[in-house]
Design an enzyme around this catalytic site. Structure first.
Site, short mmCIF file in Angstrom:
data_model
loop_
_atom_site.label_atom_id
_atom_site.label_comp_id
_atom_site.label_asym_id
_atom_site.label_seq_id
_atom_site.Cartn_x
_atom_site.Cartn_y
_atom_site.Cartn_z
N SER A 35 -12.64 42.57 -57.38
CA SER A 35 -12.28 41.47 -56.50
C SER A 35 -12.45 40.11 -57.19
O SER A 35 -13.06 40.02 -58.25
CB SER A 35 -13.13 41.52 -55.23
OG SER A 35 -12.60 40.64 -54.28
N VAL A 36 -11.87 39.11 -56.57
CA VAL A 36 -11.93 37.77 -57.11
C VAL A 36 -13.39 37.32 -57.19
O VAL A 36 -14.20 37.68 -56.35
CB VAL A 36 -11.09 36.82 -56.23
CG1 VAL A 36 -11.66 36.74 -54.83
CG2 VAL A 36 -10.94 35.47 -56.84
N SER A 41 -13.28 37.74 -65.93
CA SER A 41 -12.99 36.91 -67.10
C SER A 41 -14.29 36.53 -67.81
O SER A 41 -14.36 36.47 -69.04
CB SER A 41 -12.23 35.65 -66.68
OG SER A 41 -11.05 36.00 -66.01
N GLY A 116 -7.95 39.06 -59.64
CA GLY A 116 -8.60 39.72 -58.52
C GLY A 116 -7.95 39.43 -57.19
O GLY A 116 -8.10 40.20 -56.25
N LYS A 169 -23.66 40.46 -61.78
CA LYS A 169 -24.54 39.47 -61.14
C LYS A 169 -25.83 40.14 -60.66
O LYS A 169 -26.40 39.76 -59.63
CB LYS A 169 -23.81 38.76 -59.99
CG LYS A 169 -22.45 38.20 -60.42
CD LYS A 169 -21.84 37.28 -59.39
CE LYS A 169 -20.41 36.90 -59.81
NZ LYS A 169 -19.76 35.96 -58.90
N SER A 472 30.73 35.22 -39.98
CA SER A 472 31.27 35.40 -38.64
C SER A 472 32.28 34.28 -38.37
O SER A 472 32.02 33.11 -38.69
CB SER A 472 30.12 35.33 -37.63
OG SER A 472 30.62 35.41 -36.33
N GLY A 475 37.64 35.05 -40.10
CA GLY A 475 39.01 35.58 -39.97
C GLY A 475 39.17 36.97 -40.53
O GLY A 475 40.30 37.42 -40.74
N SER A 544 28.67 41.98 -43.66
CA SER A 544 27.95 42.56 -44.80
C SER A 544 27.39 41.49 -45.73
O SER A 544 27.88 41.29 -46.83
CB SER A 544 28.84 43.55 -45.57
OG SER A 544 30.11 43.02 -45.83
#
Lengths: 647, 302
Positions: A35-36, A41, A116, A169, A472, A475, A544
């Protein structure tokens, strides 16, 4: 600080071969994930620093940058060594993968540092695809987070079998053994079904270096290795050379008439001159004549080598073919089941035509059935109609022509693919083949004795699909009606498909969301195909709006049968006409998903015909279309239609 | 003679060959940027192997800033003749007319005009849709983030925040008309890998990489070689002969030499392994600020 680094650096860079006569373990490709803010890094920066792999001038720049962007007070912020993009440094986050190249005296490493944040998960998957080991970081204070689980699931899906659980940590928990043990137990419980061959938990402090290069005195209870010594010795590589021979032909080398070589990289197995091989798609067999290399022919070559093969027989082989061991052949099918990791902001549209690239082969493909999505927290199955960015799903796919493949679990090269969005060229998904679906080979198409050409001959016409696309009110219906009237009056067999006869019957269960519009056009395309089999000239009049669906219909039909008619009336004119009062409602917000108002219209890039430009009347447009049908040989020119049906 | 490459180098070489073949198979008009340096030399050497027995089916392109070392230009022409490939040379004539030079305009303007703009002009002029470059991810932090197949807009711009995911060895090579791809076959090589490969494969290199007595002046801590009389000497400056070599080669007034005794490849390798300075340390154009390479790349620099 700077002096001490310079002194330490005097060991300098070294390559593994220098210090030892024994063969070094192969280069280890690994990634860091988690996770962040879990310190990915920082860990890599720390490792580079401790291994004296930071150049003095880079270190001086790091000291400057730490003062400017750093998030660690007066200390050096090691994350800034790898967060190389301006935006990353300003925000203090990692956006994209960074690759770092590290050599210790014992081993060379290619380390991918991955983001992350959930929104950048696709970049993490990118890094995982070329790695064979993952360091999954967890913050010792926070334990497992959603993103930890998501990354573990993707790492497992991509086929990485060795994981280091780096509980970082650890200093901030006072090197608490019980907390560490709980995280390890939680992770092992979560990962029980993920199929990892090894999980190696290590308590670390990336910031202070505990258990990074050397075992820390702060964690006497940790009986396992420090991170670096583990990475230097772990064996992760599977022996690809022991698997059946697979060789995707990448490029045909024809420098002159007497040489025809097939260039490619051996995906698995080994090859020797004289080996019998099969071209997986056609089933034709031959023997390997030579393994050509610039320094002289080779006696054998193994997985990972880029070589050029010549064969004993002249076979029809092109880029995208898969040469294989004749005794152990891959699956060949146009339908298979796969996992998809969705990587695009545009959601998956089941039924839409994408391009599938696998090895050197690129073919149109549709997702025929999305079975379920995977909940990365529980690894459970969730019902799903689509996949959004970073979601993982299980689905069936159908390719426009059969392809050769192996299950991803058996072969990462021949079992992997990407999906490409045909409109934007973005890489929309990463795919991993689970297994081939036998349906494709069991339901043989009926070999009908009366063919499309027989019926067409009876009718004195060649079947075609005239596909009218435009906004639409542009013609389309008016022009297609005029064209059909003229064809009918001249004895030609036609049918007209439009919103009125399709939406009220076949497709009455579909609405106007993007997903439903895609399915609407897919069904129309299949109906149009049946009608051309009947030998008819089919006029289709549909807004389309998406290029991909029009392309899908084009791909369904034989070459040259699909004629795209772009009715290019400017939107201002369409709004002014507003024959059904729909624009008024859409602009007022009473109708949602209205093309040209709150849903985009992707104009055709290379239509066969463009009409209604520069004030061309419907009558002039219809006349021009009939002339084009004559010019292209779909109908005989027994009567000159003139330039304008109104005259 | 067959060289003996380590498994590590073999794998890097095979990866580069795969990338080159993929480009040739999927693009209409590829070109190989040839900058004369050691990385270009390795890239060109691998190209000979990748397409053997055919010649590499693309031309070489050199964007000449007119400030390259004379030895580099001589080596360039010899190399093109040796490998028998077409060599295209482009000079930004508009920049020449405006008198842009590293001496008069400073390094950043000179690089922008003569290299970045020159390169864009050349790619547009010959309508190349893919260009090989010898850049490596270990050179610089923003390069470490770049894909192997790096997509460029019709204006040649790089969008670092929106790069295509690059999975396994499956490269999405699709581009729209006018867009192009920069392709880096040596992305995963390090400087040491390049030198190890040059030694193992006997790849020819410009003699400037080897130490020799050369006329230099010292400026701001960097040793600048006096390659011709276009370098104005400052008051009190006299070129003196010193035994120097170059670790990286650019425009001569912008590339610092290093004092060295390493006049053979083994000596260079030994010196490299003991070095505590990065390769681009001698490149004066990178020093302005940390993000300077990313800025140049967004504008179309290689």
């Amino acid at each position: 600080m700077l002096e001490s680094v310079a002194a330490a650096s005097s060991h300098g860079l070294s390559t593994p071969t220098e210090t030892s006569d024994a063969a070094p373990p192969p280069t280890l490709r690994l990634l860091t994930c988690g996770s962040v803010d879990d310190g990915k890094s920082t860990l890599i920066g720390r490792l580079l620093f401790e291994q004296s792999l930071i150049f003095d001038d880079h270190f001086a720049a790091l000291e400057r940058d730490s003062k400017r962007h750093g998030t660690t007070g007066d200390d050096i912020d090691f994350a800034l060594l790898v967060d190389g993009l301006e935006a990353e440094r300003e925000q203090g986050i990692t956006i994209d993968v960074a690759y770092r190249y590290v050599s210790t005296p014992r081993r060379a490493f290619i380390i991918a540092d991955t983001p992350g944040h959930e929104q950048y998960t696709r970049n993490m998957a990118t890094a995982a695809s070329s790695a064979s080991l993952a360091i999954l970081l967890v913050d010792a204070r926070k334990g497992l987070l959603t993103q930890t689980c998501r990354h573990a699931a993707i790492v497992s899906l991509i086929g990485i079998r060795h994981v280091v659980l780096a509980v970082n940590k650890i200093d901030l928990t006072g090197f608490d053994e019980a907390g560490f043990n709980k995280i390890v137990a939680d992770f092992k419980a979560f990962a029980a079904t993920l199929g990892f061959a090894s999980i190696t938990p290590i308590p670390i402090s990336a910031r202070h270096g505990d258990n990074v290069s050397e075992k820390s005195a702060n964690t006497p209870w940790h009986k396992g290795p420090a991170l670096l010594s583990f990475l230097e010795t772990v064996e992760v590589e599977e022996d690809q050379s022991a698997k059946p021979f697979r060789f995707p032909v990448q490029w045909v080398n024809r420098p002159h008439l007497d040489f025809r070589g097939f260039a490619g990289t051996i995906a698995s197995g080994t090859v020797r001159p004289g080996d019998e091989i099969v071209v997986a798609g056609s089933g034709k067999t031959s023997k390997v004549a030579r393994i050509v290399a610039a320094d002289g022919d080779l006696a054998s070559a193994g997985a990972g080598e880029a070589v050029t093969l010549t064969l004993a027989d002249e076979l029809d082989i092109a880029r995208g073919d898969l040469l294989s061991d004749a005794k152990s052949r891959p699956d060949v099918s146009d339908q298979f089941a796969a996992h998809l990791i969705w990587m695009s902001e545009d959601k998956l549209m089941p039924g839409r035509s994408y391009l599938l690239k696998s090895g050197a082969k690129t073919v149109p493909v549709t997702v025929t059935e999305l079975k379920h999505r995977i909940d990365v927290n529980t690894l459970g199955q969730l019902p799903a109609r689509t996949l959004s960015l970073n979601e993982v799903g299980v689905c069936n796919l159908a390719t426009a022509s059969p392809i050769a493949f192996d299950p991803y679990a058996d072969n990462h090269t021949t079992g992997s693919f990407i999906l490409i969005d045909r409109a934007t060229n973005a890489t929309a998904a990463a795919g991993l083949v689970s297994f081939g679906l036998r349906r494709a080979t069991n339901i043989h198409r009926h070999g009908l004795s009366i063919g499309k050409l027989d019926r067409a001959r009876l009718n004195n016409q060649k079947p075609a699909v005239l596909w009218f696309t435009g906004l639409s009110g542009s013609g389309k219906s008016t022009i297609s009606n005029l064209v059909e009237s003229w064809l009918f009056a001249h004895g030609l067999r036609t049918v007209l498909l439009d919103g009125d006869n399709i939406r009220h019957g076949l497709n009455k269960n579909l609405g106007f969301t993007e997903v439903d519009r895609v399915e609407n056009i897919r069904r129309v395309g299949e109906v149009a195909k049946l009608m051309t089999d009947a030998g008819l000239i089919v006029l289709c009049s549909f807004i389309s709006p998406f290029a991909a669906e029009r392309q899908l219909v084009r791909d369904l039909l034989d070459d040259g049968e699909f004629l795209e008619v772009f009715v290019d009336t400017p939107i201002e004119e369409c709004i002014a006409r507003d024959p059904k009062g729909l624009y008024k409602k859409a602009i007022a917000g009473e109708i949602k998903n209205f093309t040209g108002v709150d849903q985009r219209y992707e104009a055709p890039l290379n239509p066969e015909m463009i009409v209604a430009r520069d004030g061309q009347t419907p009558q002039q447009a219809a006349a021009a279309i009939v002339k084009e049908l004559i010019r292209r040989g779909f109908i005989d020119s027994f009567a000159d239609p003139g330039d304008d049906f109104s005259i | 003679m067959k060289s003996i490459l380590s498994p590590h180098l073999l794998r890097l070489e095979a990866e580069a060959i795969f990338i080159m073949r993929e480009v040739v198979a999927e693009f209409e008009r590829p070109v190989m940027l040839y900058s004369i340096g050691k990385d270009s030399g390795v890239m060109l050497h691998i190209a000979q192997k990748a397409f053997f027995p055919a010649k590499p089916p693309f031309p070489l392109l050199h964007v000449d800033t007119t400030w390259k070392f004379q030895e580099m230009i001589a080596f360039r022409d010899q190399t093109a003749a040796r490998v028998g490939m077409e060599l295209l040379v482009h000079i930004n004539e508009d920049g020449v007319r405006r008198g842009v030079s590293p001496v008069a305009s400073g390094s950043s303007v000179h690089t922008q005009v003569m290299k970045t703009e020159g390169l864009r002009q050349a790619l547009d002029k010959w309508k190349f849709d893919a260009a090989f470059g010898g850049a490596r991810r270990d050179e610089e932090k923003s390069r470490a983030k770049e894909r192997i197949f790096s997509h460029r807009s019709t204006a040649h711009a790089w969008d670092p925040r929106n790069q295509r995911p690059e999975l396994w060895n499956i490269f999405n090579t699709r581009i729209k008309p006018g867009e192009s791809m920069r392709v880096f076959p040596l992305s995963n090589w390090t400087e040491i890998d390049v030198w190890d490969y040059i030694a193992a494969e006997e790849v020819p290199i410009v003699p400037l990489y080897l130490a020799k007595e050369r006329p230099v002046v010292e400026r701001g801590g960097a040793l600048i070689m006096v390659d011709d009389d276009r370098l104005p000497l400052l008051p009190g400056e006299t070129p003196r002969m010193e035994k120097v070599r170059f670790r990286t080669l650019g425009c001569y007034p912008l590339t610092g030499a290093m004092r060295s005794e390493a006049s053979t490849l083994p000596e260079i390798l030994a010196e490299m392994r003991a070095s505590t300075m990065s390769e681009r340390e001698g490149r004066l154009i990178d020093h302005d600020e940390s993000g300077s390479m990313e800025k140049k790349k967004r504008e179309g620099y290689f």
